[in-house]
Design a protein around this motif. Structure first.
Motif, PDB file in Angstrom:
ATOM      1  N   ASN A  93       0.774  -0.975   0.017  1.00 37.54           N
ATOM      2  CA  ASN A  93      -0.075  -0.052   0.054  1.00 37.54           C
ATOM      3  C   ASN A  93       0.989   1.133  -0.174  1.00 37.54           C
ATOM      4  OD1 ASN A  93      -2.734  -1.223  -0.151  1.00 37.54           O
ATOM      5  ND2 ASN A  93      -2.208  -1.578   1.947  1.00 37.54           N
ATOM      6  N   GLN A  94       2.227   1.095  -0.083  1.00 39.82           N
ATOM      7  CA  GLN A  94       3.042   2.316  -0.138  1.00 39.82           C
ATOM      8  C   GLN A  94       2.880   2.922  -1.593  1.00 39.82           C
ATOM      9  OE1 GLN A  94       4.613   3.791   2.194  1.00 39.82           O
ATOM     10  NE2 GLN A  94       4.152   2.271   3.751  1.00 39.82           N
ATOM     11  N   ASN A  95       3.224   4.298  -1.656  1.00 39.64           N
ATOM     12  CA  ASN A  95       3.189   4.918  -2.971  1.00 39.64           C
ATOM     13  C   ASN A  95       4.401   4.412  -3.890  1.00 39.64           C
ATOM     14  OD1 ASN A  95       5.243   6.428  -1.986  1.00 39.64           O
ATOM     15  ND2 ASN A  95       4.002   7.982  -1.502  1.00 39.64           N
ATOM     16  N   TYR A  96       4.371   4.828  -5.053  1.00 37.52           N
ATOM     17  CA  TYR A  96       5.613   4.347  -5.999  1.00 37.52           C
ATOM     18  C   TYR A  96       6.926   4.776  -5.444  1.00 37.52           C
ATOM     19  CZ  TYR A  96       7.610   3.249 -10.119  1.00 37.52           C
ATOM     20  OH  TYR A  96       8.479   2.448 -11.172  1.00 37.52           O
ATOM     21  N   GLU A  97       6.963   6.184  -5.052  1.00 36.50           N
ATOM     22  CA  GLU A  97       8.435   6.480  -4.771  1.00 36.50           C
ATOM     23  C   GLU A  97       8.813   6.024  -3.664  1.00 36.50           C
ATOM     24  OE1 GLU A  97       5.468   8.866  -4.991  1.00 36.50           O
ATOM     25  OE2 GLU A  97       5.874   9.529  -6.886  1.00 36.50           O
ATOM     26  N   PHE A  98       8.074   5.401  -2.821  1.00 33.57           N
ATOM     27  CA  PHE A  98       8.629   4.342  -1.569  1.00 33.57           C
ATOM     28  C   PHE A  98       9.263   3.224  -2.299  1.00 33.57           C
ATOM     29  CE2 PHE A  98       8.146   0.724   0.749  1.00 33.57           C
ATOM     30  CZ  PHE A  98       8.601   0.996   2.188  1.00 33.57           C
ATOM     31  N   HIS A  99       8.681   2.633  -3.240  1.00 30.16           N
ATOM     32  CA  HIS A  99       9.579   1.586  -3.788  1.00 30.16           C
ATOM     33  C   HIS A  99      10.733   1.814  -4.760  1.00 30.16           C
ATOM     34  CE1 HIS A  99       6.196  -1.249  -2.282  1.00 30.16           C
ATOM     35  NE2 HIS A  99       5.243  -0.211  -2.616  1.00 30.16           N
TER      36      HIS A  99
ATOM     37  N   LYS B 226       4.547  -0.852  -9.972  1.00 33.65           N
ATOM     38  CA  LYS B 226       4.181   0.067 -10.757  1.00 33.65           C
ATOM     39  C   LYS B 226       2.625  -0.298 -11.221  1.00 33.65           C
ATOM     40  CE  LYS B 226       5.592   1.805 -14.551  1.00 33.65           C
ATOM     41  NZ  LYS B 226       6.783   2.675 -15.532  1.00 33.65           N
ATOM     42  N   ASP B 227       2.573  -1.594 -11.829  1.00 32.43           N
ATOM     43  CA  ASP B 227       1.404  -2.111 -12.463  1.00 32.43           C
ATOM     44  C   ASP B 227       0.463  -2.248 -11.473  1.00 32.43           C
ATOM     45  OD1 ASP B 227       2.458  -2.093 -15.093  1.00 32.43           O
ATOM     46  OD2 ASP B 227       3.109  -3.905 -15.090  1.00 32.43           O
ATOM     47  N   LEU B 228       1.094  -2.957 -10.284  1.00 33.39           N
ATOM     48  CA  LEU B 228       0.131  -3.174  -9.025  1.00 33.39           C
ATOM     49  C   LEU B 228      -0.548  -1.992  -8.425  1.00 33.39           C
ATOM     50  CD1 LEU B 228       0.959  -5.914  -6.513  1.00 33.39           C
ATOM     51  CD2 LEU B 228       0.483  -3.878  -5.722  1.00 33.39           C
ATOM     52  N   ILE B 229       0.287  -0.905  -8.438  1.00 27.81           N
ATOM     53  CA  ILE B 229      -0.347   0.417  -7.836  1.00 27.81           C
ATOM     54  C   ILE B 229      -1.324   0.945  -8.779  1.00 27.81           C
ATOM     55  CG2 ILE B 229       0.387   2.755  -7.182  1.00 27.81           C
ATOM     56  CD1 ILE B 229       2.758   1.748  -6.345  1.00 27.81           C
ATOM     57  N   LEU B 230      -0.918   0.930 -10.166  1.00 25.13           N
ATOM     58  CA  LEU B 230      -1.986   1.413 -11.156  1.00 25.13           C
ATOM     59  C   LEU B 230      -3.293   0.647 -11.300  1.00 25.13           C
ATOM     60  CD1 LEU B 230       0.541   2.355 -14.016  1.00 25.13           C
ATOM     61  CD2 LEU B 230      -0.596   3.912 -12.518  1.00 25.13           C
ATOM     62  N   ASP B 231      -3.045  -0.686 -11.190  1.00 25.16           N
ATOM     63  CA  ASP B 231      -4.508  -1.495 -11.447  1.00 25.16           C
ATOM     64  C   ASP B 231      -5.196  -1.756  -9.984  1.00 25.16           C
ATOM     65  OD1 ASP B 231      -3.425  -1.998 -14.005  1.00 25.16           O
ATOM     66  OD2 ASP B 231      -2.550  -3.908 -13.626  1.00 25.16           O
TER      67      ASP B 231
END
Length: 147
Positions: free
Chosen positions: A21-27, A126-131
């Motif tokens: 559940n973290q944002n993309y910048e974290f990853h 990235k796909d996981l966050i977008l989807d």
């Protein structure tokens, strides 16, 4: 044993859910091996620690109560009882060795699947966050992790 496994599973699923559940910048800035270690290895060490602490506490209480009761009743009975229980303990440990080895292989296989799932989800974060497909990965993780 089951109690510590439930606590560990809850910690592991919570940790994995927090990471997903973290944002993309974290990853981008987080090392994925550190995340895998936190989710899989450190939680496992916590489970083992909880289990050992519970076993130690239980054994300490039982031994103390039995010792006091037997010494109060008869010291010769206490000595023979400890000999019998000692032999029973050794026998049980010899006969249960195979079961422990089989269980460790099963746990190792599930741990490998779990680490692969964590790695795949972090690789496609990235796909996981977008989807918004966090829930499906977390559901798969819980299915593998629950005792």
């Amino acid at each position: 044993n089951y109690f510590s496994a439930i606590i560990g599973s809850d910690l592991s699923c919570s940790s994995f859910g927090d990471v997903l559940n973290q944002n993309y910048e974290f990853h981008i800035y987080k090392n994925s091996s550190e995340t895998i270690a936190r989710t899989a290895i450190f939680v496992e060490e916590t489970i083992v620690s909880i289990n050992l602490a519970l076993q130690f506490l239980t054994a300490l209480i039982v031994i103390f109560l039995i010792l006091i009761l037997l010494l109060f009743v008869n010291w010769s009975v206490a000595l023979s009882s400890f000999s019998i229980f000692g032999l029973a303990y050794i026998s049980i440990s010899i006969f249960s060795k195979r079961k422990v080895l089989n269980n460790s292989k099963i746990i190792a296989n599930f741990r490998e699947i779990q680490i692969r799932l964590i790695s795949e989800s972090l690789g496609s974060i990235k796909d996981l966050i977008l989807d918004k497909s966090h829930a499906s990965y977390l559901k798969s993780f819980k299915k593998i992790d629950l005792p």
